[in-house]
Design a protein around this motif. Structure first.
Motif, short mmCIF file in Angstrom:
data_model
loop_
_atom_site.label_atom_id
_atom_site.label_comp_id
_atom_site.label_asym_id
_atom_site.label_seq_id
_atom_site.Cartn_x
_atom_site.Cartn_y
_atom_site.Cartn_z
N MET A 1 0.85 -1.20 0.00
CA MET A 1 0.00 0.00 0.00
C MET A 1 0.88 1.25 0.00
O MET A 1 1.77 1.37 0.84
CB MET A 1 -0.92 0.00 1.21
N THR A 2 0.63 2.13 -0.93
CA THR A 2 1.43 3.35 -1.00
C THR A 2 1.07 4.30 0.14
O THR A 2 -0.09 4.37 0.56
CB THR A 2 1.23 4.05 -2.35
N LEU A 3 2.08 5.02 0.63
CA LEU A 3 1.83 5.95 1.73
C LEU A 3 1.04 7.16 1.27
O LEU A 3 0.20 7.67 2.00
CB LEU A 3 3.18 6.39 2.33
N LEU A 4 1.30 7.62 0.05
CA LEU A 4 0.67 8.83 -0.45
C LEU A 4 -0.45 8.49 -1.43
O LEU A 4 -0.20 7.94 -2.50
CB LEU A 4 1.69 9.73 -1.14
N ILE A 5 -1.69 8.82 -1.06
CA ILE A 5 -2.80 8.71 -1.99
C ILE A 5 -2.75 9.93 -2.90
O ILE A 5 -2.84 11.06 -2.43
CB ILE A 5 -4.14 8.66 -1.24
N HIS A 6 -2.59 9.69 -4.20
CA HIS A 6 -2.35 10.83 -5.09
C HIS A 6 -3.10 10.76 -6.41
O HIS A 6 -3.09 11.71 -7.18
CB HIS A 6 -0.86 10.94 -5.41
N SER A 7 -3.76 9.66 -6.70
CA SER A 7 -4.30 9.44 -8.04
C SER A 7 -5.68 10.06 -8.22
O SER A 7 -6.52 10.06 -7.31
CB SER A 7 -4.39 7.94 -8.33
N MET A 8 -5.93 10.54 -9.43
CA MET A 8 -7.25 11.05 -9.79
C MET A 8 -8.29 9.94 -9.73
O MET A 8 -9.49 10.22 -9.59
CB MET A 8 -7.20 11.65 -11.19
N VAL A 217 -7.28 14.95 -1.93
CA VAL A 217 -6.37 14.21 -2.81
C VAL A 217 -5.81 15.13 -3.91
O VAL A 217 -5.92 14.86 -5.09
CB VAL A 217 -7.04 12.96 -3.42
N PHE A 218 -5.24 16.25 -3.48
CA PHE A 218 -4.65 17.26 -4.36
C PHE A 218 -5.67 18.05 -5.18
O PHE A 218 -5.29 18.91 -5.96
CB PHE A 218 -3.59 16.66 -5.29
N GLY A 219 -6.94 17.77 -4.99
CA GLY A 219 -7.98 18.63 -5.56
C GLY A 219 -8.53 18.19 -6.89
O GLY A 219 -7.79 17.98 -7.85
N LEU A 220 -9.86 18.05 -6.95
CA LEU A 220 -10.57 17.79 -8.20
C LEU A 220 -11.35 19.03 -8.58
O LEU A 220 -12.08 19.59 -7.76
CB LEU A 220 -11.52 16.62 -8.05
N GLY A 221 -11.20 19.49 -9.82
CA GLY A 221 -11.96 20.61 -10.33
C GLY A 221 -12.96 20.15 -11.37
O GLY A 221 -12.66 19.27 -12.18
N VAL A 222 -14.16 20.71 -11.32
CA VAL A 222 -15.21 20.39 -12.29
C VAL A 222 -15.66 21.69 -12.92
O VAL A 222 -16.19 22.58 -12.24
CB VAL A 222 -16.40 19.67 -11.61
N LEU A 223 -15.43 21.82 -14.22
CA LEU A 223 -15.71 23.03 -14.98
C LEU A 223 -16.73 22.70 -16.07
O LEU A 223 -16.50 21.76 -16.84
CB LEU A 223 -14.42 23.57 -15.60
N PHE A 224 -17.83 23.45 -16.12
CA PHE A 224 -18.85 23.11 -17.12
C PHE A 224 -19.69 24.32 -17.49
O PHE A 224 -19.79 25.30 -16.74
CB PHE A 224 -19.74 21.96 -16.63
N ASP A 225 -20.27 24.22 -18.66
CA ASP A 225 -21.12 25.28 -19.21
C ASP A 225 -22.45 25.28 -18.46
O ASP A 225 -23.19 24.30 -18.50
CB ASP A 225 -21.34 25.01 -20.70
N SER A 226 -22.75 26.37 -17.77
CA SER A 226 -23.97 26.41 -16.97
C SER A 226 -25.24 26.49 -17.80
O SER A 226 -26.34 26.36 -17.26
CB SER A 226 -23.92 27.59 -15.99
N SER A 227 -25.10 26.68 -19.13
CA SER A 227 -26.27 26.70 -19.99
C SER A 227 -26.61 25.32 -20.55
O SER A 227 -27.62 25.16 -21.23
CB SER A 227 -26.06 27.68 -21.15
#
Length: 272
Positions: A1-8, A217-227
């Motif tokens: 088991m890896t010490l650092l969880i880092h994957s998307m 986990v280093f951050g997930l961004g979700v970008l989308f057209d609000s229309s």
């Protein structure tokens, strides 16, 4: 088991639910590495009758072996800025490549141009929008970044929470696999800065884009057209995660613990 969880791939439940809400079938992935996220996206595309195009000029051998046995996945071994303009009909972008301002803002601009050309809403899921890449460039291949867009950097330096400096042989570092910008913050530095500047460009064009930031986990961004017709449903799903204070506290604690372990290891190596 890896010490650092880092994957998307740790965000797979959120990512796959978001893709389903948006009705995304044809997916383009930027950055494959070992292929953990790629395999989940490929399984989703297979079920929906869609496709996965994975862009990575130098993925790990594990990914290459998997792609060679998965004919429904197309791998383009080019940098993102060269490969993305060749694509068409992409419903969603999963961006987890080189984590620096120049690369990311150009990826978003290309994805946006293609979406408008193809008459599709812009939809992008992005990794590393939190510390350490939010306000500091990371370079896997600094020679690919034009000099005027590249900050001074170090392959030996490490970074730590609360410090803008890059300290030689201390902190979180790439051990030769990637370099950090020597300073955190300021203009045109970091992934989150690139996203914010891209959103400002969209507002100048009087376009309405929605943004959510999952601070784990280093951050997930979700970008989308609000229309987009599916935008209200996606917003309802993702907004409870947006800037969630509990997640942010857990992430800060996780990183402090990880950095403490690195410091112990460094001191033990010096003593030996």
């Amino acid at each position: 088991m890896t010490l650092l969880i880092h994957s998307m791939s740790e965000f797979s439940d959120i990512i796959l639910q978001a893709l389903q809400i948006a009705g995304a079938r044809n997916i383009a992935e930027v950055g494959a590495e070992f292929g953990g996220t790629s395999q989940q996206l490929a399984a989703y595309a297979r079920v929906t009758g869609g496709s996965l195009t994975s862009i990575d000029p130098a993925p790990k051998q594990e990914f290459i072996d998997w792609v060679n046995q998965t004919p429904e996945v197309r791998h383009i071994a080019k940098p993102s800025h060269d490969a993305m303009p060749e694509l068409s009909g992409i419903d969603a972008w999963v961006i987890d490549g080189d984590h620096n301002y120049y690369t990311v803002i150009e990826e978003l601009r290309i994805a946006d141009r293609l979406a408008r050309r193809d008459g599709k809403p812009l939809f992008a899921l992005m990794h590393d929008v939190s510390w350490p890449c939010a306000r500091r460039d990371c370079y896997y291949a600094p020679d690919r970044i034009p000099e005027e867009h590249r900050h001074p950097y170090s392959f030996e330096g490490g970074v730590a929470l609360g410090s803008a400096a890059c300290t030689p042989n201390r902190g979180f570092r790439g051990a030769g696999s990637f370099a950090w910008a020597l300073h955190e913050g300021g203009p045109r530095n970091g992934v989150l800065t690139a996203v914010e500047d891209f959103l400002d460009e969209a507002r100048t064009d009087e376009r309405q884009l929605a943004w959510a930031h999952v601070p784990a986990v280093f951050g997930l961004g979700v970008l989308f057209d609000s229309s987009a017709p599916w935008a209200p449903a996606l917003a309802e799903m993702i907004m409870p995660w947006h800037n969630n204070k509990l997640l942010a506290s857990l992430e800060a604690n996780r990183l402090r613990n990880y950095l403490a372990v690195i410091d112990w290891q460094d001191r033990a190596a010096e003593a030996a």
